[in-house]
Design a protein around this motif. Structure first.
Motif, PDB file in Angstrom:
ATOM      1  N   VAL A  40       0.838  -1.199   0.000  1.00 44.70           N
ATOM      2  CA  VAL A  40       0.000   0.000   0.000  1.00 44.70           C
ATOM      3  C   VAL A  40       0.874   1.250   0.000  1.00 44.70           C
ATOM      4  CG1 VAL A  40      -1.664   1.347   1.325  1.00 44.70           C
ATOM      5  CG2 VAL A  40      -1.915  -1.150   1.172  1.00 44.70           C
ATOM      6  N   LEU A  41       0.769   2.038  -1.044  1.00 46.72           N
ATOM      7  CA  LEU A  41       1.341   3.385  -1.093  1.00 46.72           C
ATOM      8  C   LEU A  41       0.213   4.289  -1.548  1.00 46.72           C
ATOM      9  CD1 LEU A  41       3.790   5.242  -0.801  1.00 46.72           C
ATOM     10  CD2 LEU A  41       4.289   4.840  -3.216  1.00 46.72           C
ATOM     11  N   LEU A  42      -0.243   5.153  -0.655  1.00 45.60           N
ATOM     12  CA  LEU A  42      -1.483   5.890  -0.871  1.00 45.60           C
ATOM     13  C   LEU A  42      -1.496   6.655  -2.180  1.00 45.60           C
ATOM     14  CD1 LEU A  42      -4.069   6.166   0.810  1.00 45.60           C
ATOM     15  CD2 LEU A  42      -3.199   8.352   1.628  1.00 45.60           C
ATOM     16  N   TYR A  43      -0.326   7.150  -2.601  1.00 43.66           N
ATOM     17  CA  TYR A  43      -0.264   8.004  -3.778  1.00 43.66           C
ATOM     18  C   TYR A  43      -0.555   7.241  -5.074  1.00 43.66           C
ATOM     19  CZ  TYR A  43       2.021  10.616  -0.132  1.00 43.66           C
ATOM     20  OH  TYR A  43       2.285  11.225   1.066  1.00 43.66           O
ATOM     21  N   GLY A  44      -0.516   5.921  -5.031  1.00 41.60           N
ATOM     22  CA  GLY A  44      -0.792   5.138  -6.225  1.00 41.60           C
ATOM     23  C   GLY A  44      -2.052   4.305  -6.138  1.00 41.60           C
ATOM     24  N   VAL A  45      -2.837   4.478  -5.091  1.00 44.99           N
ATOM     25  CA  VAL A  45      -4.074   3.703  -4.918  1.00 44.99           C
ATOM     26  C   VAL A  45      -5.088   4.121  -5.984  1.00 44.99           C
ATOM     27  CG1 VAL A  45      -6.046   3.331  -3.380  1.00 44.99           C
ATOM     28  CG2 VAL A  45      -3.724   3.321  -2.453  1.00 44.99           C
TER      29      VAL A  45
END
Length: 327
Positions: free
Chosen positions: A269-274
């Motif tokens: 999980v990396l929020l910027y690529g969700v």
């Protein structure tokens, strides 16, 4: 307006400055927020330091998260947003107007109303930490937050920002929560967030203590996969999802066969690529939980805007709780 900014990446003391810049006007689909508090996340200092390979074209006002009042709206934005108290998320993502300033201009889709009785400290703590926690609890599953009711959740690092909100969101959804911490002080923070069992991972018998609570967790919110693999696998089984939201200095070796035997899955999980739809689901759940009074602010250390260098260095050095910049 006064704003903290940098024109090149590097150490905080070398690249950050506080300057007067023109107050920006919101464009179509945007709102301008008068910032009352700006939360600092690890990704903020890492981006400023150049660890993500993102050099600003002209200047960058940092910080993704903040709280304030909408004081102007652009075209194609509901005018009723003006005057609303809001929290922001991903404010500096693809946008030079982060929240480390007296005003920030962001897409209207990146603000949510903050309940009237909620303190600024809560609004500044949401955004990246809480939305990341929400996504970690939902990714790879089905049925939304309701699917967590009656389930068991393991949160690694329950006193951290993401860990704190993972505990509170999981409890809000009706799950049982066990968490690991590194000290009694951090254990008190995790218990205050609502964890059913808190285990100090520096003490012996960690696996046995967690297995005494449950021999099968449905979800792991993981901050250090390599360090915690043995514990995670000890309580993993069919359907377990391990959501990993942070990296380590060395990439861990994944024991694929053991994961296959357990029928467990890892999601990174990396929020910027969700994906946008999943991001909005996590944001909506976070906003609902905040509105229900289920989320609380982390312990806050405040800095004035002129002390932005010290604030960044505090986060970089692992400050417990949340460092907040007050314009």
């Amino acid at each position: 307006m006064k704003a903290a900014l940098y024109r090149r990446t590097g150490p905080a003391a070398e690249v950050l400055s506080v300057e007067d810049v023109d107050v920006p006007d919101p464009g179509p689909g945007e709102v301008r927020v008068r910032i009352t508090a700006s939360g600092i996340n690890p990704t903020d200092w890492k981006t400023r330091a150049g660890l993500t390979g993102q050099d600003p074209e002209t200047f960058q006002i940092p910080h993704q998260d903040g709280v304030g009042v909408v004081d102007a709206v652009g075209d194609d934005v509901d005018p009723s947003l003006a005057g609303q108290r809001v929290w922001t998320f991903l404010s500096a993502f693809g946008n030079r107007w982060g929240t480390a300033a007296e005003y920030s201009v962001v897409p209207a889709t990146r603000v949510r109303p903050l309940p009237g009785d909620a303190p600024d400290e809560l609004g500044a703590c949401l955004g990246v930490p809480a939305v990341t926690a929400a996504h970690c609890l939902l990714v790879g599953g089905s049925g939304g937050p309701g699917a967590l009711r009656g389930r068991d959740v393991l949160v690694a690092g329950g006193a951290g920002a993401v860990g704190h909100y993972a505990i509170e969101l999981a409890k809000h959804a009706g799950a049982r929560v066990v968490t690991t911490v590194s000290s009694e002080e951090k254990g008190e923070l995790a218990r205050a967030a609502g964890a059913d069992l808190v285990v100090n991972y520096r003490e012996p018998g960690v696996v046995e203590r967690v297995q005494g609570f449950t021999d099968h967790v449905d979800r792991v919110v993981e901050v250090a996969l390599g360090a915690n693999l043995e514990l995670d696998l000890a309580v993993a089984g069919a359907g377990t999802v391990i959501a990993v939201y942070a990296n380590e200095p060395e990439d861990p070796v994944i024991p694929t066969r053991r994961f296959m035997v357990a029928n467990a899955a890892i999601h990174y999980v990396l929020l910027y690529g969700v994906p946008a739809e999943q991001l909005q689901t996590a944001v909506s759940w976070t906003a609902e939980a905040a509105g229900a009074g289920a989320l609380s602010p982390l312990p806050v250390t405040r800095y004035g805007l002129d002390d932005v260098v010290a604030a960044h260095e505090a986060v970089e050095n692992g400050a417990v709780g949340k460092v907040v910049l007050v314009p």
